[in-house]
Design a protein around this motif. Sequence first.
Motif, mmCIF file in Angstrom:
data_model
loop_
_atom_site.group_PDB
_atom_site.id
_atom_site.type_symbol
_atom_site.label_atom_id
_atom_site.label_comp_id
_atom_site.label_asym_id
_atom_site.label_seq_id
_atom_site.Cartn_x
_atom_site.Cartn_y
_atom_site.Cartn_z
ATOM 1 N N TYR A 13 0.792 -1.018 -0.083
ATOM 2 C CA TYR A 13 0.223 -0.031 0.247
ATOM 3 C C TYR A 13 0.517 1.867 0.009
ATOM 4 C CZ TYR A 13 -3.993 -3.097 0.925
ATOM 5 O OH TYR A 13 -5.183 -3.586 1.655
ATOM 6 N N ASN A 14 0.799 2.012 -0.769
ATOM 7 C CA ASN A 14 0.998 3.463 -0.864
ATOM 8 C C ASN A 14 3.244 3.379 -1.148
ATOM 9 O OD1 ASN A 14 -1.325 4.116 -0.101
ATOM 10 N ND2 ASN A 14 -0.655 4.254 2.040
ATOM 11 N N ASN A 15 2.642 2.190 -1.765
ATOM 12 C CA ASN A 15 4.811 2.582 -2.048
ATOM 13 C C ASN A 15 5.189 1.730 -0.776
ATOM 14 O OD1 ASN A 15 4.486 2.781 -4.456
ATOM 15 N ND2 ASN A 15 4.282 5.092 -4.482
ATOM 16 N N SER A 30 -3.224 -13.611 12.443
ATOM 17 C CA SER A 30 -3.046 -12.580 13.064
ATOM 18 C C SER A 30 -3.769 -11.408 12.444
ATOM 19 C CB SER A 30 -1.613 -11.734 14.215
ATOM 20 O OG SER A 30 -1.082 -11.563 13.174
ATOM 21 N N SER A 31 -3.976 -10.603 13.017
ATOM 22 C CA SER A 31 -4.273 -9.209 12.207
ATOM 23 C C SER A 31 -3.273 -8.452 11.934
ATOM 24 C CB SER A 31 -5.204 -8.551 13.434
ATOM 25 O OG SER A 31 -4.959 -6.691 13.542
ATOM 26 N N GLY A 32 -3.540 -7.840 10.248
ATOM 27 C CA GLY A 32 -2.313 -7.262 9.937
ATOM 28 C C GLY A 32 -1.701 -8.321 8.969
ATOM 29 N N ALA A 33 -1.623 -9.743 9.118
ATOM 30 C CA ALA A 33 -1.088 -10.878 8.515
ATOM 31 C C ALA A 33 -1.285 -10.739 6.937
ATOM 32 C CB ALA A 33 -1.578 -11.636 8.898
ATOM 33 N N GLY A 34 -2.094 -10.216 6.787
ATOM 34 C CA GLY A 34 -3.125 -9.626 5.419
ATOM 35 C C GLY A 34 -3.746 -11.120 4.393
ATOM 36 N N LYS A 35 -4.740 -10.699 5.243
ATOM 37 C CA LYS A 35 -5.807 -12.077 5.029
ATOM 38 C C LYS A 35 -6.665 -11.301 4.041
ATOM 39 C CE LYS A 35 -7.274 -12.632 8.850
ATOM 40 N NZ LYS A 35 -6.423 -11.963 10.135
ATOM 41 N N SER A 36 -7.047 -10.036 5.055
ATOM 42 C CA SER A 36 -8.392 -8.735 3.810
ATOM 43 C C SER A 36 -7.701 -8.432 2.605
ATOM 44 C CB SER A 36 -8.523 -7.753 4.456
ATOM 45 O OG SER A 36 -9.316 -8.390 5.617
ATOM 46 N N THR A 37 -6.811 -8.288 2.835
ATOM 47 C CA THR A 37 -5.817 -7.615 1.342
ATOM 48 C C THR A 37 -5.455 -9.199 0.323
ATOM 49 O OG1 THR A 37 -4.387 -6.247 2.981
ATOM 50 C CG2 THR A 37 -3.912 -7.103 0.054
ATOM 51 N N LEU A 38 -5.480 -10.304 0.837
ATOM 52 C CA LEU A 38 -5.043 -11.079 -0.915
ATOM 53 C C LEU A 38 -6.904 -11.133 -0.745
ATOM 54 C CD1 LEU A 38 -3.880 -13.877 -1.667
ATOM 55 C CD2 LEU A 38 -4.744 -14.981 0.601
HETATM 56 N N1 LIG Z 1 -5.894 0.247 2.144
HETATM 57 C C1 LIG Z 1 -5.317 0.880 3.362
HETATM 58 N N2 LIG Z 1 -4.232 1.142 3.171
HETATM 59 C C2 LIG Z 1 -2.793 0.900 3.565
HETATM 60 N N3 LIG Z 1 -2.568 0.281 4.227
HETATM 61 C C3 LIG Z 1 -3.348 -0.716 4.278
HETATM 62 C C4 LIG Z 1 -4.720 -1.083 3.765
HETATM 63 N N4 LIG Z 1 -4.920 -1.604 4.097
HETATM 64 C C5 LIG Z 1 -4.743 -2.874 4.715
HETATM 65 N N5 LIG Z 1 -3.633 -1.914 5.154
HETATM 66 C C6 LIG Z 1 -2.290 -2.843 5.576
HETATM 67 O O1 LIG Z 1 -2.306 -3.675 5.729
HETATM 68 C C7 LIG Z 1 -1.703 -4.683 6.253
HETATM 69 C C8 LIG Z 1 -2.550 -5.725 5.946
HETATM 70 O O2 LIG Z 1 -3.925 -5.630 6.427
HETATM 71 P P1 LIG Z 1 -5.098 -6.682 6.256
HETATM 72 O O3 LIG Z 1 -5.288 -7.573 4.890
HETATM 73 O O4 LIG Z 1 -6.193 -6.263 6.376
HETATM 74 O O5 LIG Z 1 -5.016 -7.574 7.299
HETATM 75 P P2 LIG Z 1 -5.255 -8.539 8.027
HETATM 76 O O6 LIG Z 1 -7.100 -9.006 6.943
HETATM 77 O O7 LIG Z 1 -4.676 -9.999 7.991
HETATM 78 O O8 LIG Z 1 -6.276 -7.944 9.150
HETATM 79 C C9 LIG Z 1 -1.922 -3.861 7.266
HETATM 80 O O9 LIG Z 1 -0.220 -3.844 8.165
HETATM 81 C C10 LIG Z 1 -2.740 -2.969 7.041
HETATM 82 O O10 LIG Z 1 -2.855 -1.902 8.025
#
Ligand SMILES: Nc1ncnc2c1ncn2[C@@H]1O[C@H](COP(=O)(O)OP(=O)(O)O)[C@@H](O)[C@H]1O
Lengths: 275, 267, 263
Positions: free
Chosen positions: C11-13, C36-44
């Motif tokens: 995110y954001n370089n 854990s929270s912040g692992a990148g699950k949602s991002t995936l």
């Molecule tokens: N829209 C976003 N902009 C910037 N950083 C993000 C954004 N969404 C998630 N992140 C960052 O990416 C990392 C992974 O987030 P996320 O995928 O939500 O993890 P999880 O779902 O496992 O809790 C976190 O460090 C979070 O702060």
Amino acid sequence: MSTHSTTSSNKAVGDHFRWARYSTKERVARSLGYLVVGVLLYWSLSTVDVFWPWVWDAPAQIGDMMFRMFPVSFVQLNPILFALVESINIAVLGTIVAVFMALPIAYLGAQTVTPSKLTLWLARFIIVATRSVDTLIWALVFVAIIGPGPVAGILAIAFRSIGFLSKLLAEAIEEIDWGPVEAMQAAGASRAHVITYAIVPQVVPSFWAITILRWDINIRESTVLGLVGAGGIGLIFQGAIDMFRWNTVSLVLIVIVLVVFAGELVTGVVRRKLM
Amino acid sequence: MSDSTVHYRWKRPHFIETPYIRYGLLALAAIYLIFALSTLRVNPQRIVEGIPRAINMFRGAVPPDFESRGGLIVRGFIESIQMTLIATAAGVALSVPIAFMAARNIAILPIYAVGRMIVVVARSLHPVVLGVLFVSAVGFGAFAGILTLIMYTLGFVGKLLAEAIEEIKYGQVEGVRATGAGFFATLAYAVFPQVLPRLIGLSIYQLDINLRASAIVGLVGAGGIGATLNTAFGRYDYATASAILLVMIGIILVAEGISGRLRGLTK
Amino acid sequence: MLQITDLVKSYNNGEPVLKGLNLATDERRLTAIIGSSGAGKSTLLRCINRLVTADSGRIELDGINILELHGKRLQDTRRQIGMIFQAYNLVDRLTVMENVLSGRLGYVGTLRGVLRRFPQSDIDRAYALLKRVGLSQYVNTRCDSLSGGERQRVGVARALMQNPRILLADEPTASLDPKTSERIMELISRITDELDLPVLINLHNVPQARDYADRIVGLRYGVIVFDGGPQDLTDDWLEKIYAGHEDDLKKQMKVAGEDGANE
Ligand SMILES: Nc1ncnc2c1ncn2[C@@H]1O[C@H](COP(=O)(O)OP(=O)(O)O)[C@@H](O)[C@H]1O
Ligand SMILES: [Mg+2]
């Protein structure tokens, strides 16, 4: 401001408590504020272009004018009521025109949904330009272009309202819950579908509240358009003033107060229904 | 998993369920619109003639001319600002007693009626209507404009302050009263401090509103930049008019920004 | 069927959130992603349906690289991927039926969608799904009057309306109380089984992952550190996945424990 007690400096000095309402910093800021206001007022009063003897004479003059307004004359009631209906029509039609133009501008002016930087700035320009120019000045412009009459009034009301409506509506769009938008996108919906399913339903309550608010303001504004030839009751008002028909002036004023008051009642009721 | 023999019908529920009322309201709205549109005396020829006029106006207005009447423009804006400052100060000072009069929980009924009436009348009359009246009473110029803006302030600040007074907490009032304080002492010590922050916020906001209004009351002779603008329009001097409008937009935006900042600070 | 290769996303370089991920699912089964929270699950998950744009790598659905699609073709692929959200993401002021039908928006034309004129087959399907998730009595109820569990049922029905090839679910039970959470997991697992639908589901609740998943993927700071069946997920592995976030893990285990006590 409401935290006097927590910020006041109550220090024990010897056996005595010194009590002060505000901390030193607050006191300095406050005094500075008063000083600025005082200086500005002094400057204004001492340099403003006012002929002071007239000022001392003013209460008598105003009293005299009010005295001449009574008894109220109903001779002109019919034309006044006709002009009043025209004023209301101008307010309603102007608001409707403004709403239709404001919808796309609000969409382009909302940072979260606008298609590009260019459209955002275009919309912002329109918003600033239309809402910073008063209805009466718009009326001057439109009377000069298309001639006197209610159409110029409608356009004046509409132009002033576009910026007002678009600004508030764009803010409402920026505040929506983004989740439904993502859900629609994730389902493969097109932009038109995202707008009609995820954005419109969320801003409908704000839309009505904003529109009614502006309509209420426009009723008031429409009463003066006639002074520059843009239709409505203002024309009769100006005529009565010019001919020194004070008993008719008072009737016009009473009618305006009543209709504005009625407008406020209506908006109050509608607003409560919508909430 | 869908049952192919049974078909369900679904139509989006209507906002107003009863068709009778729904179509009735629609018909009323349509009739009103047709009536309102039919009263407009639209003259297509006049509008067609207006197009070259608009082009001419636009040509005249671009580029804006700040120079030839620069002195007048500056004087006009200074007068508008002076009118705004004086009228806001006087108007706010007058709003306080009137707001107390117009607060149902403070004033006895006859006084409440008078206070309320002043507020309603001041609010209902557009500043330009007030301007015309004051110009007829005290003559052309800034003084009429100041009186106009004072009335305008009364209507706005008076109303909102009265509402704030009606919402005060009663505990503090009873506390002060219990010490044996009289009516006016109670107002000063228990009621006024509770609404003071609101009053300051409203005053700053009103400064902004009055500045806008000060620009237009001049159109009917009540001083300020509006008078200069009116003259420019009257002379078909659209280059000066557009210069005035641009400065006006700039000042209004700056004032709006400052007013917002100040209100944020006082919170 | 779904093949993810060398997926990188930042995110954001900033520091990459996903660091060259490889994952493939082609069996019709429920894959739980834990971490854990912040692992990148949602991002995936959000990379898969392009709610966010990945930096590099490939995500192929039936051989088509999703990352290269635009406009209409992207819409066509998105409608094959159903998604269930943690916050339900329903339109509160619309009725249950409208929310469910909005799952078909990728299939109907603009005008039909705007006017709510859906084909009869869609309406039949919506009724059948609402019946299946137990909400047939609420067809014309506005969503803001539903409870959390009921809302998520609408969310499930909406995702299935798409007739998807694969279902994504991002912590679909995290906003619900333990009992309701269990019911929703039950529903998702049963219904996808009936429909033979592969599911990728982010879970914050490890016991639930063990109960319902056929396969568990452990994500840690954008890297897959565990991939196996629920029986392979030993406490040692859990400690590795959650290292540095033990509190997180404890909380999740505890929630499940209380849940068990409830039943
Ligand atoms: N829209 C976003 N902009 C910037 N950083 C993000 C954004 N969404 C998630 N992140 C960052 O990416 C990392 C992974 O987030 P996320 O995928 O939500 O993890 P999880 O779902 O496992 O809790 C976190 O460090 C979070 O702060
Ligand atoms: Mg997450």
